[in-house]
Design an enzyme around this catalytic site. Sequence first.
Site, PDB file in Angstrom:
ATOM      1  N   CYS A   2      17.311 -37.030  60.652  1.00  0.00           N
ATOM      2  CA  CYS A   2      17.026 -36.231  59.614  1.00  0.00           C
ATOM      3  C   CYS A   2      16.640 -36.693  58.242  1.00  0.00           C
ATOM      4  O   CYS A   2      17.201 -37.866  57.937  1.00  0.00           O
ATOM      5  CB  CYS A   2      18.048 -35.255  59.164  1.00  0.00           C
ATOM      6  SG  CYS A   2      18.715 -34.114  60.415  1.00  0.00           S
ATOM      7  N   ARG A  27      12.562 -40.200  61.330  1.00  0.00           N
ATOM      8  CA  ARG A  27      14.194 -39.915  61.145  1.00  0.00           C
ATOM      9  C   ARG A  27      14.552 -38.708  62.130  1.00  0.00           C
ATOM     10  O   ARG A  27      15.577 -38.179  62.310  1.00  0.00           O
ATOM     11  CB  ARG A  27      14.381 -39.769  59.985  1.00  0.00           C
ATOM     12  CG  ARG A  27      14.197 -41.017  58.974  1.00  0.00           C
ATOM     13  CD  ARG A  27      14.877 -40.811  57.678  1.00  0.00           C
ATOM     14  NE  ARG A  27      16.169 -40.457  57.826  1.00  0.00           N
ATOM     15  CZ  ARG A  27      17.205 -41.522  57.512  1.00  0.00           C
ATOM     16  NH1 ARG A  27      16.753 -42.959  57.274  1.00  0.00           N
ATOM     17  NH2 ARG A  27      18.418 -41.484  57.638  1.00  0.00           N
ATOM     18  N   TRP A  73      16.770 -33.573  63.002  1.00  0.00           N
ATOM     19  CA  TRP A  73      17.041 -34.009  64.467  1.00  0.00           C
ATOM     20  C   TRP A  73      17.963 -33.079  64.681  1.00  0.00           C
ATOM     21  O   TRP A  73      19.102 -33.454  64.230  1.00  0.00           O
ATOM     22  CB  TRP A  73      17.083 -35.529  64.573  1.00  0.00           C
ATOM     23  CG  TRP A  73      17.578 -35.974  65.677  1.00  0.00           C
ATOM     24  CD1 TRP A  73      16.607 -36.548  66.584  1.00  0.00           C
ATOM     25  CD2 TRP A  73      18.668 -36.328  66.450  1.00  0.00           C
ATOM     26  NE1 TRP A  73      17.254 -37.008  67.881  1.00  0.00           N
ATOM     27  CE2 TRP A  73      18.420 -36.716  67.852  1.00  0.00           C
ATOM     28  CE3 TRP A  73      20.000 -35.882  65.989  1.00  0.00           C
ATOM     29  CZ2 TRP A  73      19.328 -37.058  68.583  1.00  0.00           C
ATOM     30  CZ3 TRP A  73      21.074 -36.279  66.997  1.00  0.00           C
ATOM     31  CH2 TRP A  73      20.956 -36.640  68.356  1.00  0.00           C
ATOM     32  N   ASN A  99      21.765 -34.236  55.780  1.00  0.00           N
ATOM     33  CA  ASN A  99      21.605 -35.116  56.815  1.00  0.00           C
ATOM     34  C   ASN A  99      23.055 -35.533  57.192  1.00  0.00           C
ATOM     35  O   ASN A  99      23.768 -35.906  56.153  1.00  0.00           O
ATOM     36  CB  ASN A  99      20.629 -36.250  56.348  1.00  0.00           C
ATOM     37  CG  ASN A  99      20.664 -37.550  57.306  1.00  0.00           C
ATOM     38  OD1 ASN A  99      21.235 -37.242  58.328  1.00  0.00           O
ATOM     39  ND2 ASN A  99      20.488 -38.763  56.835  1.00  0.00           N
ATOM     40  N   GLY A 100      23.511 -35.457  58.358  1.00  0.00           N
ATOM     41  CA  GLY A 100      24.868 -35.918  58.841  1.00  0.00           C
ATOM     42  C   GLY A 100      25.383 -34.675  59.658  1.00  0.00           C
ATOM     43  O   GLY A 100      24.754 -33.899  60.253  1.00  0.00           O
ATOM     44  N   GLU A 480      16.078 -54.603  77.731  1.00  0.00           N
ATOM     45  CA  GLU A 480      15.292 -54.470  76.755  1.00  0.00           C
ATOM     46  C   GLU A 480      14.006 -53.694  77.112  1.00  0.00           C
ATOM     47  O   GLU A 480      13.481 -52.854  76.477  1.00  0.00           O
ATOM     48  CB  GLU A 480      15.210 -55.330  75.611  1.00  0.00           C
ATOM     49  CG  GLU A 480      14.476 -55.033  74.411  1.00  0.00           C
ATOM     50  CD  GLU A 480      14.611 -53.655  73.577  1.00  0.00           C
ATOM     51  OE1 GLU A 480      15.711 -53.244  73.854  1.00  0.00           O
ATOM     52  OE2 GLU A 480      13.765 -53.383  72.698  1.00  0.00           O
ATOM     53  N   LYS A 484      12.681 -49.790  76.471  1.00  0.00           N
ATOM     54  CA  LYS A 484      11.539 -49.651  75.876  1.00  0.00           C
ATOM     55  C   LYS A 484      10.671 -48.466  76.838  1.00  0.00           C
ATOM     56  O   LYS A 484      10.259 -47.660  76.279  1.00  0.00           O
ATOM     57  CB  LYS A 484      10.378 -50.841  75.798  1.00  0.00           C
ATOM     58  CG  LYS A 484      10.843 -51.717  74.688  1.00  0.00           C
ATOM     59  CD  LYS A 484      10.664 -51.014  73.087  1.00  0.00           C
ATOM     60  CE  LYS A 484      11.637 -50.541  72.755  1.00  0.00           C
ATOM     61  NZ  LYS A 484      12.821 -51.017  72.047  1.00  0.00           N
ATOM     62  N   GLU A 487      12.173 -44.891  77.064  1.00  0.00           N
ATOM     63  CA  GLU A 487      12.379 -44.041  75.932  1.00  0.00           C
ATOM     64  C   GLU A 487      10.885 -43.813  75.349  1.00  0.00           C
ATOM     65  O   GLU A 487      10.905 -42.524  75.014  1.00  0.00           O
ATOM     66  CB  GLU A 487      12.819 -44.930  74.604  1.00  0.00           C
ATOM     67  CG  GLU A 487      12.388 -45.964  74.100  1.00  0.00           C
ATOM     68  CD  GLU A 487      13.117 -46.787  73.046  1.00  0.00           C
ATOM     69  OE1 GLU A 487      13.894 -45.989  72.352  1.00  0.00           O
ATOM     70  OE2 GLU A 487      13.046 -47.904  72.501  1.00  0.00           O
ATOM     71  N   HIS A 503      24.071 -56.591  94.993  1.00  0.00           N
ATOM     72  CA  HIS A 503      25.246 -56.074  95.050  1.00  0.00           C
ATOM     73  C   HIS A 503      25.060 -54.449  95.039  1.00  0.00           C
ATOM     74  O   HIS A 503      26.037 -53.683  94.813  1.00  0.00           O
ATOM     75  CB  HIS A 503      26.181 -56.432  93.967  1.00  0.00           C
ATOM     76  CG  HIS A 503      26.726 -58.145  94.234  1.00  0.00           C
ATOM     77  ND1 HIS A 503      27.498 -58.643  95.247  1.00  0.00           N
ATOM     78  CD2 HIS A 503      26.177 -59.070  93.546  1.00  0.00           C
ATOM     79  CE1 HIS A 503      27.605 -59.867  94.972  1.00  0.00           C
ATOM     80  NE2 HIS A 503      26.544 -59.972  94.011  1.00  0.00           N
ATOM     81  N   LYS A 602      14.457 -42.232  64.723  1.00  0.00           N
ATOM     82  CA  LYS A 602      15.052 -43.665  64.314  1.00  0.00           C
ATOM     83  C   LYS A 602      16.243 -43.369  63.314  1.00  0.00           C
ATOM     84  O   LYS A 602      16.493 -42.420  62.803  1.00  0.00           O
ATOM     85  CB  LYS A 602      13.942 -44.104  63.272  1.00  0.00           C
ATOM     86  CG  LYS A 602      13.773 -45.848  63.733  1.00  0.00           C
ATOM     87  CD  LYS A 602      12.577 -46.267  63.436  1.00  0.00           C
ATOM     88  CE  LYS A 602      12.596 -47.561  63.509  1.00  0.00           C
ATOM     89  NZ  LYS A 602      12.536 -48.215  64.793  1.00  0.00           N
TER      90      LYS A 602
HETATM   91  C1  F6R Z   1      15.465 -48.521  70.832  1.00  0.00           C
HETATM   92  C2  F6R Z   1      15.927 -48.197  69.412  1.00  0.00           C
HETATM   93  C3  F6R Z   1      17.440 -47.700  69.298  1.00  0.00           C
HETATM   94  C4  F6R Z   1      18.001 -48.645  68.088  1.00  0.00           C
HETATM   95  C5  F6R Z   1      19.389 -48.168  67.872  1.00  0.00           C
HETATM   96  C6  F6R Z   1      20.086 -49.010  66.776  1.00  0.00           C
HETATM   97  O1  F6R Z   1      14.032 -48.685  70.747  1.00  0.00           O
HETATM   98  O2  F6R Z   1      15.153 -48.384  68.521  1.00  0.00           O
HETATM   99  O3  F6R Z   1      18.054 -48.122  70.637  1.00  0.00           O
HETATM  100  O4  F6R Z   1      18.068 -49.957  68.511  1.00  0.00           O
HETATM  101  O5  F6R Z   1      19.451 -46.799  67.618  1.00  0.00           O
HETATM  102  O6  F6R Z   1      19.670 -48.927  65.532  1.00  0.00           O
HETATM  103  P1  F6R Z   1      19.836 -49.880  64.630  1.00  0.00           P
HETATM  104  O7  F6R Z   1      19.366 -51.282  65.022  1.00  0.00           O
HETATM  105  O8  F6R Z   1      19.161 -49.274  63.320  1.00  0.00           O
HETATM  106  O9  F6R Z   1      21.153 -50.016  64.398  1.00  0.00           O
END
Ligand code: F6R
Length: 607
Positions: A2, A27, A73, A99-100, A480, A484, A487, A503, A602
């Site tokens: 948010c 966000r 969000w 937000n929250g 990772e 990527k 997502e 296994h 994000k």
């Molecule tokens: C994946 C991604 C998320 C963040 C996670 C932690 O591409 O961006 O998995 O890595 O939400 O976020 P931070 O690093 O901001 O604590």
Amino acid sequence: MCGIFGYAGEGVTSAVLVEGIRRLEYRGYDSWGLALACDDGIALLRRVGRIGSAEDTALDGCSCRAGVAHTRWATHGAPTEENAHPHRDCTGRIAVVHNGIIENHAALRARLQGLGHVFASETDTEVIPHLIEEMWKTEPDFGEAFLAAVRLLVGTFGIAVVQADAPDRLWAARLGSPMVLGLGKGRTLLASDPAPLVAHTREVIYLDDGEIAVLTSDGFETRTLEGGTVTKPVQRIAFDLPAIERGGFPHFMLKEIHEQPESLRNAFRGRIVRAEGTAKLGGVEPHLLRSAKRCHIVSCGTSLNAGLIGKYLLEQLARLPTQVSNGAEFRYAQPVVEPDTLVIAISQSGETADTLGAVREAKMQGASAVGICNVVGSTIARECGQGVYIHAGPEIGVASTKAFTSQLVVLALLAVHLGRMRGLSLRAGLQYLDAIECLPAQAARILERESELAEMAGLLARASHVLYCGRLYEWPAALEGALKLKEISYIHAEGVQAAELKHGPIALVEPDVPVVVLAAQAAVRAKTLGNIHEIRARGGRVIALIREGDGEAAALAERSFAVPSTLDPLLPVLEAIPLQLLAYHAAVALGRDVDHPRNLAKSVTVE
Ligand code: F6R
């Protein structure tokens, strides 16, 4: 998670507010809305979907002195127009964005309904305007009514409020969700992070937890929730407008992938002390590093994958036993933390609620916490009180890219520094530093070959499932790579330890399930090549990341991409780049909205 933008000053229009939340769209992007405080009431606009439809202009011609906007969000209630913020009280004269999560919303809602309040949404947020309205019935000063209402809230919040009877001001409160005030000429702004403020001012104030503020065009006043006064230091935003624009790239994610030669350099710039074969990390107290007997890394998502690589680095270079936990698991699993445990919190945003919760838990148990964050002044950076910024610059793409590789460089510097305190030789220290300094040029060489990866990505884009595997340092790198891909392309992808394949996961191998094998590590090369043989023997199709010049590995895989040679522990920095590009091009081939992947946001500020 948010985004909030608010503006107090002459000439606030819906266009100004929309421009503000557009810069916060990463966000949250399932719905959005805004409220303008006009002399004759609140003008409200709420929409489902991405910001930017033709309807944005619905309030054109309405110019006021205060307004708030929100990009959502969803937590409570589906993304509908009714659930979009701002939310209003029964009179429609108070409008709130939030937000929250308000954890006691159900009890508050029942109480307010009992008092005759009528609710129009399923959100937790809507209790806030009704609560303020209720408090205002007995408390003539609106600011005091706002304070009284906020005191009753349990949970996390960044809140901004406008009201029609004082249409020249905004009220704000913060507990657990970030809130930054911007000090412009003839205007004062607020936002969930500094991005939308840069267009107006570089001078900012970060509200701390438990603080409220009232903003007018002339400035602001802050108080604590207990009613005490606070003086806030003015800080300067370090980045400029081009840093938060796409700059000719089709997506922020691609721009950020291409920024890596520069962001990697910024991660080690000024930190290498060649004469002593070590790294200078000014933000961490030396005695803390010297006295640490073990480390516990806490982080989430991509930062958690960086932490898993950090564990190997700290154990191998500094011989420090290191554990890695997801922030939420750490907080609730009753971990053993001693005063000589160095807790390392890794977070790009510095706002992730689960990681922040872990930091607080660790500190409560008497440990010291060190932050590895990107966003300067973020909550985790401030609560840790010490740490190392990765200086990757603003990361806007929802999928983290350049922050990951910069986190790895900082972890390597930390491991060299701690190692040199614990017996790592000068020669070995220098070898690592030399290799770190080569990374930007090596990253640039990989980026020049993007077209090879775009072509290989076609193989992934046609699949429904993809496996990624690697050993040691290349295992978290595989996790990772899988993260990527899933997502942003929505293709199911799993990262596994290559040694674990036999296994169980090898049962998934068939011609339609490509396996991306990270096979560049010298220390376990023979074993990893053995895994490729096993996959091929079962009809599997292998895309391998190999070390430059490894003809045998290239010949084994159906497709391969060679990464420049570096020390094994630094390989994930270079391997991350082709994995990011594979995911990016697979997602583009499938027509996905790369910068706004579904269901994500994000900066995850809810637990
Ligand atoms: C994946 C991604 C998320 C963040 C996670 C932690 O591409 O961006 O998995 O890595 O939400 O976020 P931070 O690093 O901001 O604590």
